[in-house]
Design an enzyme around this catalytic site. Structure first.
Site, PDB file in Angstrom:
ATOM      1  N   LYS B 102       3.069  31.156 101.194  1.00  0.00           N
ATOM      2  CA  LYS B 102       2.676  30.289 100.077  1.00  0.00           C
ATOM      3  C   LYS B 102       1.635  29.334 100.641  1.00  0.00           C
ATOM      4  CE  LYS B 102       4.173  26.319  97.458  1.00  0.00           C
ATOM      5  NZ  LYS B 102       5.215  25.643  96.679  1.00  0.00           N
ATOM      6  N   GLY B 163       7.309  17.871  92.201  1.00  0.00           N
ATOM      7  CA  GLY B 163       8.407  16.920  92.133  1.00  0.00           C
ATOM      8  C   GLY B 163       8.367  15.951  90.963  1.00  0.00           C
ATOM      9  N   ALA B 189       5.525  24.201  90.651  1.00  0.00           N
ATOM     10  CA  ALA B 189       5.445  22.735  90.698  1.00  0.00           C
ATOM     11  C   ALA B 189       5.548  22.106  89.324  1.00  0.00           C
ATOM     12  CB  ALA B 189       4.179  22.227  91.389  1.00  0.00           C
ATOM     13  N   GLY B 190       6.373  21.090  89.260  1.00  0.00           N
ATOM     14  CA  GLY B 190       6.463  20.270  88.066  1.00  0.00           C
ATOM     15  C   GLY B 190       7.621  20.575  87.145  1.00  0.00           C
ATOM     16  N   ASN B 211      11.536  23.599  93.331  1.00  0.00           N
ATOM     17  CA  ASN B 211      12.436  23.085  94.372  1.00  0.00           C
ATOM     18  C   ASN B 211      13.113  21.815  93.864  1.00  0.00           C
ATOM     19  OD1 ASN B 211      12.200  22.730  97.998  1.00  0.00           O
ATOM     20  ND2 ASN B 211      13.762  22.007  96.637  1.00  0.00           N
TER      21      ASN B 211
END
Lengths: 72, 260
Positions: B102, B163, B189-190, B211
């Protein structure tokens, strides 16, 4: 008979260290690292795992030892 | 999903799960393991960091991951230049014996938005060196097309800052990206809650990576299960073909036979 140096001055992960001139393989084992779980850069070049036993650390060497940690 | 032939295919490798999860920010390893299990993910990201030479008693991440079950996707988190990212990928490949990476090259600490100029440079080098590159990028169709042209195996546009939990900030750009590239589009993301993941899949995305959305939840294991269901529900809804959106009503019950 020539005496080899007792210690060599190297940098490991940014920290100065004085160690015996071991092979990378032996050095990793000495400090309790499983060579299969890490990757090593010696003087800014990737050191293939196959070369760990045959590469002896010498004065001025710069080692980066990394492994996988949690991340996103 | 079991019983269907709707697998996610990345660089010729097939995966049942379209949810990918990170391994960071968990309270402890058992929580991480349980959350990953609940998520149903098969691809998990990891970071590449220096070994702590002086503290050798620390447990290692790989002590807790069954490498036969999961595909590791090492990231280049924390890299702000193409050189650092390339170096990290080479180390990751050496440590992990896989060439999936990644690729993230960050431009800014506050937003963690990608530096697309450095990203494109790094991607070009890494693709030439045989890496399977999954680049984290902005929701910009032009950059995504460039990444595809360079030879990346997928594109991973952000939904919102890493995040942030803001969800899919620009679904229209995501749709344009889906129209623009042929490689898998994975929102990375997000994502903050289940509906965000479902929305990404309903738009037609091939997968979602997250995550913080899971690890930062009050109950990460429950949230992991929610995300698992959301990604599957969103994908199923997408394949089912939704009704169009209309300005006015269209009655569902017959207009004849009304009592008078």
């Amino acid at each position: 008979m020539r005496h080899s140096e007792l210690y060599v001055n190297i940098t490991i992960n940014g920290e100065a260290a004085s160690i015996e001139p071991l092979s990378v393989q032996d050095y990793l084992l000495t400090i309790g690292i499983d060579p299969r779980r890490v990757a090593v850069e010696l003087n800014r070049e990737i050191l293939p795992k196959a070369d760990y036993p045959g590469t002896r650390l010498k004065d001025g060497d710069n080692l980066e030892i990394v492994h996988f940690v949690g991340g996103g | 999903m079991p019983g269907t032939n709707d697998k996610l295919v990345i660089a010729g490798r097939e995966f049942d799960s379209r949810l990918m999860v990170g391994t960071g920010k968990y309270a402890d390893f058992p929580q991480m393991v349980a959350a990953i299990e609940a998520s149903g993910a098969q691809i998990i990201t990891v970071a590449v960091r220096r070994v702590n030479i002086s503290d050798r008693n620390k447990e290692s991440l790989l002590d807790h991951i069954d490498l036969k079950k999961y595909t590791l996707l090492p990231n280049t988190a924390g890299c702000y230049t193409a050189d650092d990212a390339i170096r990290t990928c080479r180390l990751a490949r050496e440590a992990g014996l896989s060439d999936f990476v990644k690729l993230e090259v960050l431009g800014d600490e506050k937003t963690l938005f990608p530096d697309n100029e450095e990203l494109l440079k790094a991607a070009a080098v890494l693709v030439k060196e045989g890496f399977t590159v999954l680049p984290y990028t902005s929701d910009d169709p032009i950059v995504c097309k460039r990444l595809e042209d360079i030879g990346c195996a997928a594109v991973m546009p952000l939904g919102a800052p890493i995040g942030s939990g803001l969800g899919i900030r620009n679904p229209y750009n995501i749709r344009i990206i889906l129209d623009t590239v042929k490689v898998p589009v994975i929102v990375d993301a997000g994502v903050g809650t289940a509906s965000d993941a479902a929305i990404a899949m309903e738009l037609g995305c091939h997968g979602v990576l997250m995550n913080t959305g899971i690890a930062g939840a009050q109950d990460p294991i429950a949230m992991a299960e929610a995300m698992n269901l959301a990604v599957r529900a969103g994908r199923l809804a997408y394949r089912a073909g939704r009704i169009p959106m209309k300005l006015y009503a269209s009655a569902s019950s017959p207009l004849v036979g009304l009592i008078k």
